[in-house]
Design an enzyme around this catalytic site. Sequence first.
Site, short mmCIF file in Angstrom:
data_model
loop_
_atom_site.label_atom_id
_atom_site.label_comp_id
_atom_site.label_asym_id
_atom_site.label_seq_id
_atom_site.Cartn_x
_atom_site.Cartn_y
_atom_site.Cartn_z
N HIS A 1 42.30 35.65 44.60
CA HIS A 1 40.98 35.84 43.98
C HIS A 1 40.16 34.54 43.99
O HIS A 1 39.05 34.51 44.52
CB HIS A 1 41.16 36.34 42.53
CG HIS A 1 39.88 36.57 41.80
ND1 HIS A 1 39.32 37.83 41.69
CD2 HIS A 1 39.04 35.74 41.16
CE1 HIS A 1 38.19 37.74 41.00
NE2 HIS A 1 38.00 36.48 40.67
N GLU A 2 40.72 33.48 43.45
CA GLU A 2 39.98 32.22 43.41
C GLU A 2 39.76 31.69 44.83
O GLU A 2 38.74 31.08 45.12
CB GLU A 2 40.70 31.17 42.55
CG GLU A 2 40.92 31.56 41.08
CD GLU A 2 39.65 32.00 40.34
OE1 GLU A 2 38.56 31.48 40.65
OE2 GLU A 2 39.76 32.88 39.45
N HIS A 28 36.59 33.16 46.02
CA HIS A 28 35.42 32.41 45.51
C HIS A 28 35.26 31.11 46.30
O HIS A 28 34.15 30.71 46.66
CB HIS A 28 35.63 32.05 44.03
CG HIS A 28 35.41 33.16 43.06
ND1 HIS A 28 34.24 33.89 43.03
CD2 HIS A 28 36.18 33.66 42.06
CE1 HIS A 28 34.32 34.79 42.03
NE2 HIS A 28 35.49 34.68 41.43
N GLU A 58 31.66 37.70 42.76
CA GLU A 58 32.84 38.52 42.50
C GLU A 58 33.15 39.44 43.67
O GLU A 58 34.30 39.79 43.91
CB GLU A 58 32.65 39.35 41.23
CG GLU A 58 32.90 38.58 39.95
CD GLU A 58 34.30 38.01 39.84
OE1 GLU A 58 35.27 38.73 40.11
OE2 GLU A 58 34.41 36.82 39.49
ZN ZN Z 1 36.20 35.79 39.75
#
Ligand code: ZN
Length: 500
Positions: free
Chosen positions: A264-265, A268, A294
């Site tokens: 997830h990170e 980003h 997101e």
């Molecule tokens: Zn996030």
Amino acid sequence: MSKLFEEFQNYLNQMNQYDHVITLLYWDMKTNTPKLGQEGHVAALTHFSAENFAMSTSDQLGEMLTGLSESAEFEELTDTWKFIVKRMKRDYDRNKRIPADLYNTFVEAQAQAGIVWEEAKEKSDFSLFAPSLRKMIDLTREMTGYTDPGKEVYDALLDQYEEGMDSATIDGLFEALKRELIPLVKEILGKQKPDNPAFSGFFDPNGQRQVQDMLLSYIGFRKDAGSVGETEHPFTLNFSSKDVRVTNHYYEHDPLSSIFSAIHEGGHGIFEQNINPEYDNTVAGSCRYMGLHESQSRFYENILGRNKNFWIPVYDRLGELLPPFKEISLDDFYQEINHVRNSLIRVNADEVTYCFHIILRYEMEKAIFRDQIPVNELPALWNQKMQEYLQITPANDAEGILQDMHWSDGSFGYFPSYLLGSIYDGMLLDKVREELGDVDELLRNGRIGEITAWLNKKIHWYGSTRKPKETIAAVCGREVSAEPLARYFKEKYTEIYHLG
Ligand code: ZN
């Protein structure tokens, strides 16, 4: 280059030096500073933040922005600088309208509410937090009157996190999802599976760190422009496209937490690393749209990371780094990472029930700002909605309305971003399939880099210069729709849960 533009550049450069120091202090405080050293860092951070705020609201900056906005000067600017000047002028005017004492009251109340929230959560007692929450709601309402005069409060708040989005659009998207997902989730939960004890054994944190490293490289997070830290809650922070930091947290008995946080990170981080470097250190860089951001982290985490084929090229390596995985078949692993549970806590929710956690919060925020529902009635409303969507009721406030810190922070309007991100992802997946072919096959053959390159080119490169709705229109050629996401869920869970 005009004299005014040169002066403006110098001014921005000076502001950037403050920004750089502020970011570095923040990073160090979160990852490295010992307890007794925090105070010194807070003092320095406060000092530099005040300097930076003064510069960003100074008359000098206001005059420069006004001058550059006049047609003769403005027409001389490149498109990028036209965008930067326009955007900065708008932010400047907006900030200038906030009375200084209101701003200070807000910042103070925010800090106070954060402390009270933590205590209330610990004691699981909403009544302790209620007065602070009421104050944050009132102050937010008052602030919005200055930042967005004449605009309906909740729409103004939504716009702050996902520019161009409004409640009319979100209502349509979320209602469409509810229609599809309420029966789907009921059907899935009717086929409940037992927990697999293999996933709560001991998983060496050092092995987890190496897995994180392996996964970041695998998905395309660049080490020469990024690094990793450890914090209580994972986050991503960036200085520029050339220096992006991600963090993680390793639980000995929950390896999936750090694995999916890493992806997830990483998503980003990949976004920030691939923004046009010309935009570095300006408002055109670092994507400021939370839903769009997101959409990238969640594309990697869910659409790619929870696809079985993602793991085929790296599953043996996972077992080498974390030996307990050698005892778990890829099939069992796949079942576990897509195990649907009607759980109470948003951050632990699976991909599909997660939608309800967000819809619930969105509806609560509308009740707060539009229907002006009294604060003491909120826990009951929360519990009623949990029952409606997930057929469970929290036993106490800590696992109910007190679980997230967002409202103590005054971040009303932030929650919908998470689900908007997933809604965009459904659309992006359709488009990737159309342009790159079968995603399962690409993943199975370790060709994830082609998907990353596609996202780089279609989305990341533009940074903040394209608003979310514009981005979706440009990339997908249609308006935002929840249909592709609903279809994706239906197909996926019909297969996993053998639905009728
Ligand atoms: Zn996030």
